[in-house]
Design an enzyme around this catalytic site. Sequence first.
Site, mmCIF file in Angstrom:
data_model
loop_
_atom_site.group_PDB
_atom_site.id
_atom_site.type_symbol
_atom_site.label_atom_id
_atom_site.label_comp_id
_atom_site.label_asym_id
_atom_site.label_seq_id
_atom_site.Cartn_x
_atom_site.Cartn_y
_atom_site.Cartn_z
ATOM 1 N N GLU A 139 0.838 -1.199 0.000
ATOM 2 C CA GLU A 139 0.000 0.000 0.000
ATOM 3 C C GLU A 139 0.869 1.243 0.000
ATOM 4 O O GLU A 139 1.850 1.314 0.728
ATOM 5 C CB GLU A 139 -0.893 0.025 1.247
ATOM 6 C CG GLU A 139 -2.383 -0.092 0.978
ATOM 7 C CD GLU A 139 -2.951 1.021 0.132
ATOM 8 O OE1 GLU A 139 -2.393 2.133 0.101
ATOM 9 O OE2 GLU A 139 -3.974 0.782 -0.516
ATOM 10 N N CYS A 150 -13.372 -1.359 -10.703
ATOM 11 C CA CYS A 150 -14.707 -0.761 -10.634
ATOM 12 C C CYS A 150 -15.004 0.043 -11.894
ATOM 13 O O CYS A 150 -16.078 0.646 -12.004
ATOM 14 C CB CYS A 150 -14.840 0.130 -9.401
ATOM 15 S SG CYS A 150 -13.677 1.505 -9.367
#
Length: 409
Positions: free
Chosen positions: A287, A361
């Site tokens: 991350e 998405c």
Amino acid sequence: MQRPPKKFHPHPFAYHQEVELRIDALSNLGVGIGRIDGWVVFVPFCLPGELVKARVFRNDKNCSNADLVEVLEPSPDRGDPKCSLFGTCGGCQYQHLSYEAQLAWKTRQVSELLQHMAGIEFPVLPCIPSPQVWNYRSKITPHFDRPKDGVIGPIGFMPNGRRGIIDVPKCPIAMEEINVALPRERESSRQRAKQFKKGATLLLRATEGRVETNPNAVVTEHVGELSFDFLAGEFFQNNPFILPAFTGHAAEEAKAGGERFLVDAYCGSGLFALTLAKHFEKVAGVEVSEAAADWAKRNAESNGITNATFLGASAETIFADIDFPPDQTAVLIDPPRKGCSQEFLDQLIAFAPSRVVYVSCDPATQVRDLAILKQGGFELQKVQPFDLFPHTRHLECVMTLTRATQPPS
């Protein structure tokens, strides 16, 4: 007739000219597509096969945009919207379309994106439906503009096709507990109107049977046997009902080739890394946000998962601290809507894992990145859409790629 805007181009239709046309298809924005003598006209809230009357409000270089006036011949797939604000509120595009037809069109749109953007003819599996079609959203963020004379105006979302805010007192795709809490939060904001020097955004996050409104409060989401803690205002998938099937599919695809190691390259608070951890010897979550990596570490500890580590890495060195052998490693990526940067894709191609599971998405940016990965030596194996957002144009899509046996020429 209303005077046209100064920049209105009068060809091929006059301003507010009413036209009749047959709708052929839906765009990936959920807008109806029809043609008049070959000229494309976009009309929202129409369905394929319908004959409609529409009022033109803009002519571009190769198409026109019009508002729906009347459906002259309705589609058999047309139904009654559940929300009285449908067509005015910009949140939903498909409430007038049967759910089975929504799934079919979302599947088709992924297929068309592959063809048109990447030149790839590939079978797209039928879109997986949401177990809950209404009241599925676990988070909404209504907002309002700066109060005028100490009074707050509409509290809600952007209207369809124009600027501003439309007042939304209830949302049928939000979870029931959110709709119970929404009137209280709206009234509380109005009572405190003088405290707001500018507009503001409200947060309503459903968590364990209650609603949290403080973005810095810790909330919990359950996925199967695992629980995930994170800050209420941070990102987490907003349809908890489909998450077991969604993460389960990602797990099946990631482990399908017998890979021993997993890298979750956009791990967030650990959703995929931790739900997939039991299938691998070791998992490394990466991350760029140190705060998100810390939440992932806490979630691993609270769930008793010991084979997952989490690293805070700079965008330029995502794989620098990964010592897994690439030919025994699967990489899962779930980037933001804008997709992967060229910098990240270059690093992924250089790392050359055996398998890539790409969760997105936005299938349009996913297909754009797929074309680059294909050139970098990966082959497409499976395309599986998931309907995390019923009644809207949005969907999630999982693409599985494997390292080609022969390097690209």
